[in-house]
Enzyme design. Structure first.
Site, PDB file in Angstrom:
ATOM      1  N   ASN A  14      -0.592   0.977  -8.235  1.00 27.38           N
ATOM      2  CA  ASN A  14      -1.294   0.303  -9.346  1.00 27.38           C
ATOM      3  C   ASN A  14      -2.281   1.235 -10.027  1.00 27.38           C
ATOM      4  OD1 ASN A  14      -0.197  -2.331  -9.164  1.00 27.38           O
ATOM      5  ND2 ASN A  14      -1.378  -2.632  -7.283  1.00 27.38           N
ATOM      6  N   VAL A  15      -3.209   1.780  -9.248  1.00 30.41           N
ATOM      7  CA  VAL A  15      -4.257   2.616  -9.846  1.00 30.41           C
ATOM      8  C   VAL A  15      -3.704   3.993 -10.208  1.00 30.41           C
ATOM      9  CG1 VAL A  15      -6.546   3.610  -9.532  1.00 30.41           C
ATOM     10  CG2 VAL A  15      -6.029   1.370  -8.558  1.00 30.41           C
ATOM     11  N   VAL A  34     -13.362  18.603 -21.560  1.00 31.08           N
ATOM     12  CA  VAL A  34     -13.488  19.519 -20.418  1.00 31.08           C
ATOM     13  C   VAL A  34     -13.567  20.975 -20.894  1.00 31.08           C
ATOM     14  CG1 VAL A  34     -12.222  20.433 -18.419  1.00 31.08           C
ATOM     15  CG2 VAL A  34     -12.362  17.967 -18.782  1.00 31.08           C
ATOM     16  N   LYS A 105     -12.494   2.565  -0.728  1.00 26.05           N
ATOM     17  CA  LYS A 105     -13.755   2.041  -0.159  1.00 26.05           C
ATOM     18  C   LYS A 105     -13.738   2.053   1.355  1.00 26.05           C
ATOM     19  CE  LYS A 105     -11.120  -1.634  -1.215  1.00 26.05           C
ATOM     20  NZ  LYS A 105     -10.573  -2.201  -2.424  1.00 26.05           N
ATOM     21  N   VAL A 132     -16.280   1.235  -5.563  1.00 26.61           N
ATOM     22  CA  VAL A 132     -17.040  -0.023  -5.648  1.00 26.61           C
ATOM     23  C   VAL A 132     -17.052  -0.505  -7.096  1.00 26.61           C
ATOM     24  CG1 VAL A 132     -19.263  -1.156  -5.257  1.00 26.61           C
ATOM     25  CG2 VAL A 132     -18.588   0.760  -3.794  1.00 26.61           C
ATOM     26  N   ASP A 201     -13.408  -6.583   2.457  1.00 27.03           N
ATOM     27  CA  ASP A 201     -13.422  -5.678   1.296  1.00 27.03           C
ATOM     28  C   ASP A 201     -14.847  -5.547   0.736  1.00 27.03           C
ATOM     29  OD1 ASP A 201     -11.797  -4.530  -1.226  1.00 27.03           O
ATOM     30  OD2 ASP A 201     -13.251  -5.982  -1.996  1.00 27.03           O
ATOM     31  N   LYS A 205     -17.654  -2.243   0.537  1.00 30.62           N
ATOM     32  CA  LYS A 205     -18.335  -1.829  -0.705  1.00 30.62           C
ATOM     33  C   LYS A 205     -19.852  -1.911  -0.536  1.00 30.62           C
ATOM     34  CE  LYS A 205     -14.416  -3.400  -3.506  1.00 30.62           C
ATOM     35  NZ  LYS A 205     -13.845  -4.555  -4.208  1.00 30.62           N
TER      36      LYS A 205
HETATM   37  P1  NAP Z   1      -0.933   0.667  -4.183  1.00 34.52           P
HETATM   38  O1  NAP Z   1      -0.467   0.018  -5.444  1.00 34.52           O
HETATM   39  O2  NAP Z   1      -0.505   0.084  -2.902  1.00 34.52           O
HETATM   40  O3  NAP Z   1      -0.455   2.200  -4.247  1.00 34.52           O
HETATM   41  C1  NAP Z   1      -0.515   3.054  -3.151  1.00 34.52           C
HETATM   42  C2  NAP Z   1       0.229   4.343  -3.491  1.00 34.52           C
HETATM   43  O4  NAP Z   1       0.017   5.267  -2.439  1.00 34.52           O
HETATM   44  C3  NAP Z   1       1.743   4.177  -3.641  1.00 34.52           C
HETATM   45  O5  NAP Z   1       2.217   5.007  -4.677  1.00 34.52           O
HETATM   46  C4  NAP Z   1       2.291   4.656  -2.282  1.00 34.52           C
HETATM   47  O6  NAP Z   1       3.576   5.265  -2.341  1.00 34.52           O
HETATM   48  C5  NAP Z   1       1.261   5.707  -1.911  1.00 34.52           C
HETATM   49  N1  NAP Z   1       1.109   5.825  -0.449  1.00 34.52           N
HETATM   50  C6  NAP Z   1       0.579   4.920   0.393  1.00 34.52           C
HETATM   51  N2  NAP Z   1       0.618   5.388   1.666  1.00 34.52           N
HETATM   52  C7  NAP Z   1       1.181   6.605   1.604  1.00 34.52           C
HETATM   53  C8  NAP Z   1       1.505   7.592   2.574  1.00 34.52           C
HETATM   54  N3  NAP Z   1       1.242   7.404   3.866  1.00 34.52           N
HETATM   55  N4  NAP Z   1       2.085   8.743   2.138  1.00 34.52           N
HETATM   56  C9  NAP Z   1       2.363   8.937   0.845  1.00 34.52           C
HETATM   57  N5  NAP Z   1       2.059   8.042  -0.132  1.00 34.52           N
HETATM   58  C10 NAP Z   1       1.497   6.893   0.243  1.00 34.52           C
HETATM   59  O7  NAP Z   1      -2.535   0.736  -4.142  1.00 34.52           O
HETATM   60  P2  NAP Z   1      -3.559   0.592  -5.374  1.00 34.52           P
HETATM   61  O8  NAP Z   1      -3.770  -0.848  -5.693  1.00 34.52           O
HETATM   62  O9  NAP Z   1      -3.159   1.519  -6.462  1.00 34.52           O
HETATM   63  O10 NAP Z   1      -4.919   1.091  -4.697  1.00 34.52           O
HETATM   64  C11 NAP Z   1      -5.165   2.457  -4.468  1.00 34.52           C
HETATM   65  C12 NAP Z   1      -6.614   2.657  -4.039  1.00 34.52           C
HETATM   66  O11 NAP Z   1      -7.485   2.240  -5.085  1.00 34.52           O
HETATM   67  C13 NAP Z   1      -7.050   1.844  -2.811  1.00 34.52           C
HETATM   68  O12 NAP Z   1      -7.955   2.610  -2.054  1.00 34.52           O
HETATM   69  C14 NAP Z   1      -7.740   0.638  -3.408  1.00 34.52           C
HETATM   70  O13 NAP Z   1      -8.680   0.058  -2.531  1.00 34.52           O
HETATM   71  C15 NAP Z   1      -8.424   1.296  -4.582  1.00 34.52           C
HETATM   72  N6  NAP Z   1      -8.773   0.378  -5.665  1.00 34.52           N
HETATM   73  C16 NAP Z   1      -7.822  -0.409  -6.172  1.00 34.52           C
HETATM   74  C17 NAP Z   1      -8.128  -1.249  -7.223  1.00 34.52           C
HETATM   75  C18 NAP Z   1      -7.072  -2.107  -7.859  1.00 34.52           C
HETATM   76  O14 NAP Z   1      -7.367  -2.777  -8.865  1.00 34.52           O
HETATM   77  N7  NAP Z   1      -5.845  -2.121  -7.359  1.00 34.52           N
HETATM   78  C19 NAP Z   1      -9.445  -1.284  -7.735  1.00 34.52           C
HETATM   79  C20 NAP Z   1     -10.412  -0.432  -7.166  1.00 34.52           C
HETATM   80  C21 NAP Z   1     -10.053   0.408  -6.125  1.00 34.52           C
HETATM   81  P3  NAP Z   1       4.896   4.422  -2.747  1.00 34.52           P
HETATM   82  O15 NAP Z   1       4.717   4.102  -4.203  1.00 34.52           O
HETATM   83  O16 NAP Z   1       6.054   5.312  -2.491  1.00 34.52           O
HETATM   84  O17 NAP Z   1       4.864   3.194  -1.877  1.00 34.52           O
HETATM   85  N1  HSE Z   2      -9.304  -6.659  -3.781  1.00 37.60           N
HETATM   86  C1  HSE Z   2     -10.386  -6.203  -4.598  1.00 37.60           C
HETATM   87  C2  HSE Z   2     -11.011  -7.383  -5.337  1.00 37.60           C
HETATM   88  C3  HSE Z   2      -9.970  -5.179  -5.656  1.00 37.60           C
HETATM   89  O1  HSE Z   2     -10.462  -8.486  -5.323  1.00 37.60           O
HETATM   90  O2  HSE Z   2     -12.061  -7.176  -5.947  1.00 37.60           O
HETATM   91  C4  HSE Z   2     -10.026  -3.772  -5.170  1.00 37.60           C
HETATM   92  O3  HSE Z   2     -11.329  -3.360  -4.832  1.00 37.60           O
END
Ligand code: NAP
Ligand code: HSE
Length: 429
Positions: A14-15, A34, A105, A132, A201, A205
């Site tokens: 997603n991110v 930059v 986080k 966060v 979660d 944070k």
């Molecule tokens: P996600 O959609 O689950 O994406 C995770 C990515 O990492 C996928 O591309 C996955 O590969 C890859 N990955 C996971 N484990 C791996 C491993 N062992 N080796 C190689 N690649 C691996 O997660 P996300 O929602 O983008 O979140 C990413 C981070 O941002 C997290 O720390 C989350 O807490 C933080 N965050 C997210 C949000 C949000 O809105 N989603 C907001 C703030 C912070 P594949 O694609 O091949 O499965």
């Molecule tokens: N699961 C979190 C929330 C998003 O609902 O705010 C990632 O930090």
């Protein structure tokens, strides 16, 4: 042609997908800001054979070594999530002399101190604005803009999923199970919602925020935590009648040098700005001796708001690299004593189902009085003629949590009490 600056990603979900899309769409403006274009060198994923929109197959890899061998990668962006292997990967990237930007986080809450020391030892930076509050700038303001303050309190709504659910319960009178199912259908809540609804979660944070705000070592285990799973539609109805919102508040304070940190559902007076933060929005309120109260509010999640925070860190490091600026010293954190919740003083709301008989209220009041707990208000909200029960909603003046817990135990044991429902802290003196 100016030589590009190599950036690699760990994760393209997603991110990661949002960051890659923003890097492509904003390539010209980032190059201008930059002084050199940014070039995506490698993207680590679990499955490198899977096609990903907007990502050239040429850059996809499935091992960290394939990133580390690329000598032109200067900045690594970790967006995999989870504790392991992300923690080890970040450490290895720092040890290899790469600057790291992360949104993780869990890793920063559990291992931030160690990783920041590793970064310093290798002359590189570790930045984590997106960990966060998603798109809300809060790490940088606490680290820089508010540094002259003695921060006295951080109070925040930092989980969008639960804030969406609590808002729906308050506005529509829905029950917990219904709003959870809806949040899952809309993609806000995970199929396994535990980390969000149990406050895990938010506790990660809050631990990060408390460390930055108070310059102390805080681990997620130092945060008292209670989730939202036991809240009922009736709690929201009574809160409304009393002039309060119920919010999953993450709250950190230093009291007489001791840390008080909690994530729990709290009654917040409707006049408070945090009571009006609704839906998936996040907000962080910081109180400092010089600045007074400041509030940062905005989207706490989502690919593009989170990409905004991630890329701010990337541009910051990239500008330092272009200017050959060395990283500045990080501030050392000191150990802190955690004050147990039994010693934390607060007002409380309590919902008690009792037999609708004379003298019942007096017996409850006697127990509260014995524990030196002063009643602020009592309202009998519901009577059920069939079962002969009534629902009492009691609010107290400020009392230590330990005394209230002991009183609740005694009240629960009374033969005229059918159930003590939720007991929740209330904001305000
Ligand atoms: P996600 O959609 O689950 O994406 C995770 C990515 O990492 C996928 O591309 C996955 O590969 C890859 N990955 C996971 N484990 C791996 C491993 N062992 N080796 C190689 N690649 C691996 O997660 P996300 O929602 O983008 O979140 C990413 C981070 O941002 C997290 O720390 C989350 O807490 C933080 N965050 C997210 C949000 C949000 O809105 N989603 C907001 C703030 C912070 P594949 O694609 O091949 O499965
Ligand atoms: N699961 C979190 C929330 C998003 O609902 O705010 C990632 O930090």
């Amino acid at each position: 042609m100016t030589e590009s600056l190599g950036v690699s990603l760990l994760g393209a979900g997603n991110v990661g997908g949002g960051v890659l899309a923003a890097l492509a769409a904003g390539a010209e403006r980032y190059a201008a800001r930059v002084g050199r274009p940014l070039e995506v060198r490698r993207v680590l994923v679990r499955d490198a054979s899977k096609r990903r929109k907007g990502v050239s197959k040429r850059v996809l890899v499935d091992s960290l070594d394939a990133v580390l061998v690329d000598s032109r990668t200067r900045i690594v962006i970790e967006l995999m999530g989870g504790e392991r292997p992300a923690f080890d990967y970040i450490r290895r990237c720092l040890e290899s002399g790469r600057h790291v930007v992360t949104a993780n986080k869990e890793v920063m809450a559990k291992h931030g101190g160690e990783l920041l020391r590793t970064a310093a030892a290798h002359g590189v930076r570790l930045l984590y604005e997106a960990s966060v509050g998603g798109g809300i700038p809060i790490i940088s303001p606490l680290s820089r803009d508010l540094l002259a303050n003695e921060v006295t309190a951080v109070t925040a709504i930092i989980n969008g999923t639960t804030n969406y659910m609590l808002t729906a319960m308050a506005q529509r009178g829905s029950d917990y199970a219904g709003v959870l199912a809806e949040a899952q259908r809309l993609g806000y809540a995970e199929p396994d919602p535990t980390a969000d609804v149990e406050g895990i979660d938010a506790a990660y944070k809050l631990a990060i925020l408390c460390g930055l705000a108070f310059h102390v070592d805080v681990s997620p285990a130092d945060v008292t935590r209670r989730g939202i799973t036991r809240l009922t539609a009736r709690d929201f109805r009574y809160a409304e009648e009393l002039g309060y919102a119920i919010k999953l508040l993450a709250s950190g304070r230093l009291i007489e040098g001791e840390l008080v940190a909690s994530v729990q559902p709290v009654f917040v007076p409707k006049a408070e700005p945090l009571a009006r933060v609704d839906g998936v929005l996040n907000a962080v309120q910081v109180e400092g001796d010089l600045v007074g109260r400041v509030i940062f509010e905005g989207p706490g999640a989502g690919p593009m708001p989170t990409a905004s925070a991630v890329l701010a860190d990337v541009l910051d490091v990239a500008r330092d690299l272009v200017a050959s600026r060395p990283p500045s010293e990080t501030i050392a954190y000191r150990p802190v004593v955690v004050r147990p919740s039994s010693k934390v003083v607060s007002r409380f709301y309590m919902r008690v189902t009792v037999l609708d008989q004379p003298g019942v209220l007096a017996r409850i009041a006697t127990i509260l009085g014995k524990h030196d707990i002063s009643i602020a208000s009592v309202i009998q909200f519901e009577t059920d003629a069939r079962s002969g029960t009534a629902e009492l909603v009691i609010t107290t003046h400020a009392s230590p949590g330990g005394e209230l817990e002991a009183a609740v135990k005694e009240i629960t044991a009374l033969n005229v009490v059918s159930e003590v429902g939720n007991v929740l802290p209330m904001v305000g003196a």
